[in-house]
Design a protein around this motif. Structure first.
Motif, mmCIF file in Angstrom:
data_model
loop_
_atom_site.group_PDB
_atom_site.id
_atom_site.type_symbol
_atom_site.label_atom_id
_atom_site.label_comp_id
_atom_site.label_asym_id
_atom_site.label_seq_id
_atom_site.Cartn_x
_atom_site.Cartn_y
_atom_site.Cartn_z
ATOM 1 N N UNK A 131 -33.619 -59.604 -60.186
ATOM 2 C CA UNK A 131 -33.641 -60.659 -59.175
ATOM 3 C C UNK A 131 -33.404 -60.095 -57.778
ATOM 4 N N UNK A 132 -32.592 -59.059 -57.689
ATOM 5 C CA UNK A 132 -32.209 -58.446 -56.417
ATOM 6 C C UNK A 132 -33.419 -57.854 -55.693
ATOM 7 N N UNK A 133 -34.229 -57.078 -56.423
ATOM 8 C CA UNK A 133 -35.330 -56.349 -55.785
ATOM 9 C C UNK A 133 -36.403 -57.291 -55.223
ATOM 10 N N UNK A 134 -36.900 -58.264 -56.001
ATOM 11 C CA UNK A 134 -37.911 -59.161 -55.424
ATOM 12 C C UNK A 134 -37.402 -59.963 -54.229
ATOM 13 N N UNK A 135 -36.135 -60.393 -54.282
ATOM 14 C CA UNK A 135 -35.596 -61.136 -53.146
ATOM 15 C C UNK A 135 -35.478 -60.244 -51.924
ATOM 16 N N UNK A 136 -35.016 -59.013 -52.112
ATOM 17 C CA UNK A 136 -34.915 -58.091 -50.983
ATOM 18 C C UNK A 136 -36.301 -57.797 -50.403
ATOM 19 N N UNK A 137 -37.293 -57.671 -51.266
ATOM 20 C CA UNK A 137 -38.668 -57.473 -50.808
ATOM 21 C C UNK A 137 -39.098 -58.608 -49.882
ATOM 22 N N UNK A 138 -38.804 -59.835 -50.261
ATOM 23 C CA UNK A 138 -39.170 -60.988 -49.424
ATOM 24 C C UNK A 138 -38.395 -60.982 -48.111
ATOM 25 N N UNK A 139 -37.085 -60.716 -48.199
ATOM 26 C CA UNK A 139 -36.249 -60.757 -47.003
ATOM 27 C C UNK A 139 -36.686 -59.731 -45.963
ATOM 28 N N UNK A 140 -37.202 -58.600 -46.424
ATOM 29 C CA UNK A 140 -37.642 -57.550 -45.506
ATOM 30 C C UNK A 140 -39.080 -57.740 -45.034
ATOM 31 N N UNK A 141 -39.790 -58.701 -45.625
ATOM 32 C CA UNK A 141 -41.209 -58.884 -45.319
ATOM 33 C C UNK A 141 -41.514 -60.201 -44.622
ATOM 34 N N UNK A 142 -40.630 -61.184 -44.740
ATOM 35 C CA UNK A 142 -40.884 -62.526 -44.214
ATOM 36 C C UNK A 142 -39.860 -62.876 -43.134
ATOM 37 N N UNK A 143 -40.274 -63.697 -42.192
ATOM 38 C CA UNK A 143 -39.380 -64.081 -41.097
ATOM 39 C C UNK A 143 -38.225 -64.946 -41.572
ATOM 40 N N UNK A 144 -38.477 -65.842 -42.538
ATOM 41 C CA UNK A 144 -37.448 -66.758 -43.023
ATOM 42 C C UNK A 144 -37.616 -66.934 -44.530
ATOM 43 N N UNK A 145 -36.507 -66.892 -45.240
ATOM 44 C CA UNK A 145 -36.552 -66.964 -46.706
ATOM 45 C C UNK A 145 -35.491 -67.927 -47.200
ATOM 46 N N UNK A 146 -35.911 -68.821 -48.094
ATOM 47 C CA UNK A 146 -34.985 -69.634 -48.871
ATOM 48 C C UNK A 146 -35.260 -69.369 -50.343
ATOM 49 N N UNK A 147 -34.178 -69.270 -51.116
ATOM 50 C CA UNK A 147 -34.330 -68.906 -52.528
ATOM 51 C C UNK A 147 -33.081 -69.328 -53.284
ATOM 52 N N UNK A 148 -33.258 -69.803 -54.509
ATOM 53 C CA UNK A 148 -32.135 -70.155 -55.362
ATOM 54 C C UNK A 148 -32.379 -69.533 -56.725
ATOM 55 N N UNK A 149 -31.562 -68.533 -57.067
ATOM 56 C CA UNK A 149 -31.755 -67.841 -58.329
ATOM 57 C C UNK A 149 -30.536 -67.954 -59.222
ATOM 58 N N UNK A 150 -30.551 -67.215 -60.305
ATOM 59 C CA UNK A 150 -29.416 -67.220 -61.225
ATOM 60 C C UNK A 150 -28.208 -66.492 -60.639
ATOM 61 N N UNK A 151 -28.476 -65.476 -59.802
ATOM 62 C CA UNK A 151 -27.401 -64.626 -59.290
ATOM 63 C C UNK A 151 -27.310 -64.618 -57.762
ATOM 64 N N UNK A 152 -28.431 -64.840 -57.085
ATOM 65 C CA UNK A 152 -28.472 -64.718 -55.634
ATOM 66 C C UNK A 152 -29.172 -65.920 -55.018
ATOM 67 N N UNK A 153 -28.721 -66.275 -53.817
ATOM 68 C CA UNK A 153 -29.325 -67.383 -53.085
ATOM 69 C C UNK A 153 -29.519 -66.979 -51.631
#
Length: 300
Positions: A131-153
């Motif tokens: 879960x960590x890697x895909x979210x970090x990929x988005x955070x470093x590639x997109x201007x704004x990110x919202x996400x709700x996962x099992x471990x990270x938000x």
């Protein structure tokens, strides 16, 4: 791809008492990248000085011009993707786009309990990493990110203007199992291994080569299954954890033989530890510098 030579500089020295000098010397010696561990403390160094990875790399960015900089590796053990992304974007900007993020699932060492939590099982570490890697990929590639996962938000996490390197800074994903390798195939610009840890104590160099060959072949298969174009996908070997320990640093000839055998397996980058006296990474500094200056030409 030609074989590149990089180094790891552990953050155990005060910046003005040898810390800065190592990073500037790494650039003078021609290393491709200088990495550091991203831990709160590590093994035999636990009761001595140990400094943070991101501030150390930021300082190194200010005293170097060409040297790439990175972690080897960062993990979810004490990091959150939202705050880590902000620090990485800042570091990439300060360095002028010279940062590589080495990232792994983490282990059961001191970092695993430093925040007061119970250590995660291997399965839990793998689940969090997935879960960590895909979210970090988005955070470093997109201007704004919202996400709700099992471990990270993340809630409207802003990362403007993003990385200097586009679409984001490169990931070097450390993995030996299939789940981690699939993440490397999907998100990585490089795959990292230290060899087979089960062979470290009692294995032989030849057994290690065979084990690493097996890892490389499995990674090939996983990339093929994922439809990953292998062009430009690096393979990185972090040395010091195979049965020959620091034997490859005993002479230029020994290193060229060691590196050449791994280059034949498709590795594009070999990483050696900066010598630390009276430690698992003890080595003759003169030989280390000779390897840095002369080995790349012999390995072309």
């Amino acid at each position: 791809m030609s074989l590149r030579l990089s180094t790891v500089i552990l953050p155990y020295r005060r910046w003005h008492e040898g810390g800065r000098a190592a990073w500037t010397r790494a650039e003078q010696l021609g290393f491709h990248t200088a990495y550091t561990y991203d831990h709160l403390s590590w093994r035999t160094f636990r009761d001595g000085p140990w400094f943070g990875a991101v501030p150390t790399l930021t300082a190194a960015a200010g005293v170097t011009d060409r040297l790439r900089l990175g972690t080897l590796v960062t993990s979810p053990n004490f990091r959150h993707p939202v705050t880590l992304a902000k620090e990485l974007i800042s570091l990439d900007d300060i360095s002028g786009g010279r940062v590589t993020l080495g990232i792994g699932a983490g282990g059961s060492g001191f970092d695993a309990t430093a925040l007061g939590q119970e250590p995660w099982t291997p399965r839990e570490r793998a689940d969090r990493f997935a879960e960590f890697v895909p979210l970090l990929d988005r955070l470093l590639s997109e201007d704004a990110v919202s996400y709700e996962g099992d471990f990270y938000s993340a809630h409207e996490a802003r990362n403007i203007p993003g990385c200097v390197q586009r679409p984001r800074l490169p990931f070097a994903v450390a993995a030996t199992g299939p789940r981690g390798m699939r993440l490397a195939a999907r998100f990585g610009q490089a795959w990292v291994t230290t060899g087979d840890p089960k062979l470290f104590e009692n294995g032989t160099p030849e057994q290690s080569i065979q084990a690493i060959r097996g890892q490389a072949e499995r990674f090939d298969d996983i990339c093929a299954e994922a439809g990953r174009d292998m062009t430009g996908l690096d393979r990185v070997l972090l040395t010091g954890f195979t049965p020959d320990r620091n034997g490859p640093l005993e002479s230029l000839t020994a290193f060229v033989d060691f590196a050449g055998r791994h280059a034949e397996l498709g590795f594009t980058e070999i990483v050696i530890h900066w010598p630390i006296p009276d430690s698992p990474f003890a080595a003759e500094e003169k030989i280390f510098e000779q390897i840095a200056m002369e080995a790349p030409a012999q390995l072309r």
